[in-house]
Design an enzyme around this catalytic site. Sequence first.
Site, PDB file in Angstrom:
ATOM      1  N   ASN A   1      55.000  90.055 -59.651  1.00  0.00           N
ATOM      2  CA  ASN A   1      55.666  90.331 -60.937  1.00  0.00           C
ATOM      3  C   ASN A   1      55.847  89.058 -61.767  1.00  0.00           C
ATOM      4  O   ASN A   1      56.801  88.961 -62.533  1.00  0.00           O
ATOM      5  CB  ASN A   1      57.029  90.982 -60.680  1.00  0.00           C
ATOM      6  CG  ASN A   1      57.955  90.058 -59.900  1.00  0.00           C
ATOM      7  OD1 ASN A   1      57.502  89.102 -59.276  1.00  0.00           O
ATOM      8  ND2 ASN A   1      59.239  90.334 -59.933  1.00  0.00           N
TER       9      ASN A   1
ATOM     10  N   GLY B   1      22.750  97.030 -43.514  1.00  0.00           N
ATOM     11  CA  GLY B   1      23.897  96.807 -42.631  1.00  0.00           C
ATOM     12  C   GLY B   1      25.115  97.527 -43.173  1.00  0.00           C
ATOM     13  O   GLY B   1      25.325  97.570 -44.373  1.00  0.00           O
TER      14      GLY B   1
ATOM     15  N   HIS C   1      61.542  95.493 -44.749  1.00  0.00           N
ATOM     16  CA  HIS C   1      61.139  94.085 -44.703  1.00  0.00           C
ATOM     17  C   HIS C   1      59.836  93.799 -44.003  1.00  0.00           C
ATOM     18  O   HIS C   1      59.381  92.648 -44.018  1.00  0.00           O
ATOM     19  CB  HIS C   1      62.277  93.252 -44.120  1.00  0.00           C
ATOM     20  CG  HIS C   1      63.338  93.033 -45.143  1.00  0.00           C
ATOM     21  ND1 HIS C   1      64.261  94.013 -45.450  1.00  0.00           N
ATOM     22  CD2 HIS C   1      63.572  92.009 -45.981  1.00  0.00           C
ATOM     23  CE1 HIS C   1      65.038  93.583 -46.421  1.00  0.00           C
ATOM     24  NE2 HIS C   1      64.641  92.375 -46.768  1.00  0.00           N
TER      25      HIS C   1
ATOM     26  N   ARG D   1      17.887 101.348 -41.164  1.00  0.00           N
ATOM     27  CA  ARG D   1      16.833 100.509 -41.733  1.00  0.00           C
ATOM     28  C   ARG D   1      15.572 101.369 -41.615  1.00  0.00           C
ATOM     29  O   ARG D   1      15.339 101.984 -40.588  1.00  0.00           O
ATOM     30  CB  ARG D   1      16.716  99.201 -40.959  1.00  0.00           C
ATOM     31  CG  ARG D   1      17.992  98.368 -41.094  1.00  0.00           C
ATOM     32  CD  ARG D   1      17.724  96.887 -40.987  1.00  0.00           C
ATOM     33  NE  ARG D   1      18.719  96.115 -41.724  1.00  0.00           N
ATOM     34  CZ  ARG D   1      19.910  95.750 -41.245  1.00  0.00           C
ATOM     35  NH1 ARG D   1      20.267  96.081 -40.030  1.00  0.00           N
ATOM     36  NH2 ARG D   1      20.754  95.047 -41.984  1.00  0.00           N
TER      37      ARG D   1
ATOM     38  N   ILE E   1      28.879  92.444 -45.683  1.00  0.00           N
ATOM     39  CA  ILE E   1      30.061  91.673 -45.267  1.00  0.00           C
ATOM     40  C   ILE E   1      29.915  90.190 -45.572  1.00  0.00           C
ATOM     41  O   ILE E   1      30.887  89.466 -45.615  1.00  0.00           O
ATOM     42  CB  ILE E   1      30.392  91.871 -43.768  1.00  0.00           C
ATOM     43  CG1 ILE E   1      29.279  91.317 -42.886  1.00  0.00           C
ATOM     44  CG2 ILE E   1      30.684  93.318 -43.451  1.00  0.00           C
ATOM     45  CD1 ILE E   1      29.755  91.078 -41.456  1.00  0.00           C
ATOM     46  N   ASP E   2      28.692  89.718 -45.766  1.00  0.00           N
ATOM     47  CA  ASP E   2      28.463  88.269 -45.904  1.00  0.00           C
ATOM     48  C   ASP E   2      28.845  87.694 -47.260  1.00  0.00           C
ATOM     49  O   ASP E   2      28.858  86.491 -47.425  1.00  0.00           O
ATOM     50  CB  ASP E   2      26.966  87.955 -45.719  1.00  0.00           C
ATOM     51  CG  ASP E   2      26.467  88.346 -44.354  1.00  0.00           C
ATOM     52  OD1 ASP E   2      27.309  88.549 -43.466  1.00  0.00           O
ATOM     53  OD2 ASP E   2      25.239  88.443 -44.174  1.00  0.00           O
TER      54      ASP E   2
ATOM     55  N   GLY F   1      58.980  95.886 -54.541  1.00  0.00           N
ATOM     56  CA  GLY F   1      58.383  95.507 -55.821  1.00  0.00           C
ATOM     57  C   GLY F   1      59.390  95.390 -56.948  1.00  0.00           C
ATOM     58  O   GLY F   1      59.035  95.100 -58.076  1.00  0.00           O
TER      59      GLY F   1
ATOM     60  N   GLU G   1      60.430 100.951 -55.235  1.00  0.00           N
ATOM     61  CA  GLU G   1      61.868 101.010 -54.895  1.00  0.00           C
ATOM     62  C   GLU G   1      62.799 101.247 -56.087  1.00  0.00           C
ATOM     63  O   GLU G   1      63.793 101.938 -55.968  1.00  0.00           O
ATOM     64  CB  GLU G   1      62.293  99.768 -54.101  1.00  0.00           C
ATOM     65  CG  GLU G   1      62.033  98.459 -54.812  1.00  0.00           C
ATOM     66  CD  GLU G   1      62.382  97.234 -53.961  1.00  0.00           C
ATOM     67  OE1 GLU G   1      62.970  97.396 -52.881  1.00  0.00           O
ATOM     68  OE2 GLU G   1      62.053  96.114 -54.403  1.00  0.00           O
TER      69      GLU G   1
ATOM     70  N   GLY H   1      18.287  93.826 -49.694  1.00  0.00           N
ATOM     71  CA  GLY H   1      17.084  94.546 -49.266  1.00  0.00           C
ATOM     72  C   GLY H   1      17.088  95.964 -49.813  1.00  0.00           C
ATOM     73  O   GLY H   1      16.113  96.424 -50.432  1.00  0.00           O
TER      74      GLY H   1
HETATM   75  P1  ADP Z   1      20.255  95.107 -46.638  1.00  0.00           P
HETATM   76  O1  ADP Z   1      20.177  96.184 -47.668  1.00  0.00           O
HETATM   77  O2  ADP Z   1      21.555  95.110 -45.919  1.00  0.00           O
HETATM   78  O3  ADP Z   1      19.825  93.772 -47.191  1.00  0.00           O
HETATM   79  P2  ADP Z   1      17.649  95.389 -45.329  1.00  0.00           P
HETATM   80  O4  ADP Z   1      17.115  94.148 -45.940  1.00  0.00           O
HETATM   81  O5  ADP Z   1      17.367  95.636 -43.890  1.00  0.00           O
HETATM   82  O6  ADP Z   1      19.243  95.496 -45.470  1.00  0.00           O
HETATM   83  O7  ADP Z   1      17.130  96.616 -46.195  1.00  0.00           O
HETATM   84  C1  ADP Z   1      17.529  97.916 -45.883  1.00  0.00           C
HETATM   85  C2  ADP Z   1      16.395  98.890 -46.149  1.00  0.00           C
HETATM   86  O8  ADP Z   1      16.033  98.824 -47.533  1.00  0.00           O
HETATM   87  C3  ADP Z   1      15.090  98.581 -45.407  1.00  0.00           C
HETATM   88  O9  ADP Z   1      15.088  99.061 -44.084  1.00  0.00           O
HETATM   89  C4  ADP Z   1      14.074  99.318 -46.256  1.00  0.00           C
HETATM   90  O10 ADP Z   1      14.069 100.674 -45.990  1.00  0.00           O
HETATM   91  C5  ADP Z   1      14.620  99.105 -47.664  1.00  0.00           C
HETATM   92  N1  ADP Z   1      13.938  97.956 -48.271  1.00  0.00           N
HETATM   93  C6  ADP Z   1      14.246  96.646 -48.177  1.00  0.00           C
HETATM   94  N2  ADP Z   1      13.372  95.892 -48.879  1.00  0.00           N
HETATM   95  C7  ADP Z   1      12.475  96.739 -49.416  1.00  0.00           C
HETATM   96  C8  ADP Z   1      11.305  96.598 -50.261  1.00  0.00           C
HETATM   97  N3  ADP Z   1      10.899  95.394 -50.665  1.00  0.00           N
HETATM   98  N4  ADP Z   1      10.654  97.717 -50.637  1.00  0.00           N
HETATM   99  C9  ADP Z   1      11.061  98.934 -50.227  1.00  0.00           C
HETATM  100  N5  ADP Z   1      12.126  99.118 -49.429  1.00  0.00           N
HETATM  101  C10 ADP Z   1      12.838  98.062 -49.027  1.00  0.00           C
END
Ligand code: ADP
Length: 740
Positions: free
Chosen positions: A524, A13, A652, A76, A153-154, A565, A620, A108
């Site tokens: 400050n 993401g 300001h 992805r 972002i989470d 500042g 400033e 991921g």
């Molecule tokens: P994020 O990185 O935001 O958690 P994803 O979980 O969708 O997003 O992972 C992004 C990409 O990382 C996946 O589409 C894939 O290509 C790669 N990826 C995630 N997990 C694995 C894994 N266990 N082995 C290999 N590639 C992975």
Amino acid sequence: MTTKRIAVLTSGGDAQGMNAAVRAVVRTALDKRAEIYAIYEGYQGLIEGGDCIQKMDWDSVGGILQRGGTIIGTARSEEFRTREGRQKAAYNLIQNGIDGLVVIGGDGSLTGANVFRQEWPSLVDELAKSGEISAEVAAAHPSLIIVGLVGSIDNDFSGPDMTIGADSALHRITEAVDAITSTAASHQRTFIVKVMGRNCGYLALYSALATGADWVLIPEAPPDVDNWQEVMVERLKAGTQAGRRDHIIIIAEGARDSQGKYIGSSDVQRVLEAHLGEEVRVTVLGHVQRGGRPSAYDRILATQLGYEAVETLLKAKPEDEPVVVGTRANHITHFPLMECVNKTRAVADAIAARDYEKAMSLRSTSFKDALNTLTTMVRALPHPAAPGQKRFRIAVLNSGAPAPGMNTAARAAIRLGLDQGQFMLGVKNGFDGLAKNEVQEMNWMDVSGWASLGGSMLGTSRVVPQGSDLYAIARTIENNSINALLVIGGWNGYEAVHTMLTSRPNFPAFNIPIICLPASINNNLPGSEFSIGADTALNSIVDAVDKIKQSAVATRRCFVVEVMGHWCGYLALMSGLATGAERVYMHEEGVTLKDLQQDVDNLTRGFEAGKRLGLMIRSEYANKVYTTQFMCSLFEEEGRDVFDVRPAVLGHLQQGGDPSPFDRIQATRLSRLCLEYLIKECNQGSNNCAFIGLQKGKFNFHDMRDFERMIDARYERPKEQWWLELKGIASLMAKFSPTG
Ligand code: ADP
């Protein structure tokens, strides 16, 4: 020595701030004489190779700092989950001579990176065996070095305190909820706002805290009673009776009940419509949260992390465990990549197994504290005082220039104090008001809606009491039987409290516990890395500078932007980092004519070489003689035929505006601790005088007697200023080329 070749990719993401990270990675690599490639479209681009792998230069990352998303694309990739996919990826990296990779993504993406790295020797071996690469080439690429940065972002990644993008997402949510609150209050409506976070309630919890929402549902802490719907309805009804005109309920997308059943926004809507007898609207914020320009914090964080990622990558040895570079306690830190990924997964697993206690135990202390604070703040009315409880009269005042977040702090102190059975008094107009006996008792609903308001609802003044003021203040304290005092303010407030402390021998009334909560856009104040209001001011400056930069797209123009500042260069340096200014002038470093001459030369050379915009930020009070106007005249005269110059004195607008999420959250946390401190002092019958601050991730209480020792009194700033260490990165990023 051969030149190192490394690459950067963004995956999973997207998150605001990824561009800032890519820019920092590219520029740091070039500065360190490495060759740097961008892999477009994440792992998919690595598999496809060809045009997806491109060599970057200094200018390829120009003008991207303020852009949301990621300019090198993200994707992805199912194929990368397969060994065949990863083999293609390895082939493409080897073809390009790359053996170091900065991966910016979520858990991921980082897991994928680790798998890739572990398999690397065998992938290379297979490529050699199949004849796709020669044995010599294989031997030249024995290992792949990976450094991870978390873009998400989470804020759902265990280890670093903040992921890249989380602060910006909080900005988006807070802006949206503030906007919804005003319409909800006009129509006496209830709104349900759904925010992102499948296994992490960070965005929901902190946005609820920041906006003064009435109820929050998060995955890690489902409602602890089965009839939570009834409890919620009762609470909201009581709120209406107490005078609330609107209700805001924030739900994380992964929220569920104690049985593990997802709680959808329409479930809550149905319950509320049936029992409240009023319209209930649902807003699903969705991708708005990912979008938009990154906040100042995300730009600065991502810049620091990108820099450190390259430093780490270039120094790493093949046998080193891969690391994630992140921030912990306001310091850039290395975390073992797989340990963090595993911990992140453990939270998700605990939630799936309905082991919520475990899920919460894996969250940070501040997350737990935030949840506790929120539980109190959302009450319709405070708990009644316990029978026989000692009750104290605690006064709250604002002092110094207005700082966004002062109201949030006052609201939190007043509500948390009332909830603990204390009498809370509001002092109008700072120490001036205290001298004039402008004191009134505050009730729960008196501070309703204050969480999101800029300015100072109590009123503030810059007065530092002297002489007869001190008599008047002593009288007010006695007349109102004030047992303790919370001063939310800046330099003048600290000075005032210090004066009260040193005047105690003459004024016994001053022998009460007093605490100062740092609130000043200047940042400050001693004993704290951050003061309330500085983050908002920084974002206001960054917004203004972004617009100023856009206004100059077609001209060869240099802006000299003057920021506030006083003698403290915090706003100047940080806004310089966040906007890509090429030069920051601040009092701490001083300004000499020689510097200015050098800067004119650099500008002239830059514009002659095709640059269109110059940006100089001047604090400033950087130099009494070389004023903003002087600098503009000098640059204009010297740059005559090549570029023109405009001043922009921001004034300001920096003190105004609704507080940023960070300022609101910090204000609430600091207020809670200040209140605890004062109540403890009162209960113990002691009368210490202190100032609180956040340092190295910890909240510290400093004895007010140390104030003078910790400050540079002449220039009204602390002796130690942690952020000065960012000067090097700021100037590295701003160099026009690696050599000059
Ligand atoms: P994020 O990185 O935001 O958690 P994803 O979980 O969708 O997003 O992972 C992004 C990409 O990382 C996946 O589409 C894939 O290509 C790669 N990826 C995630 N997990 C694995 C894994 N266990 N082995 C290999 N590639 C992975």
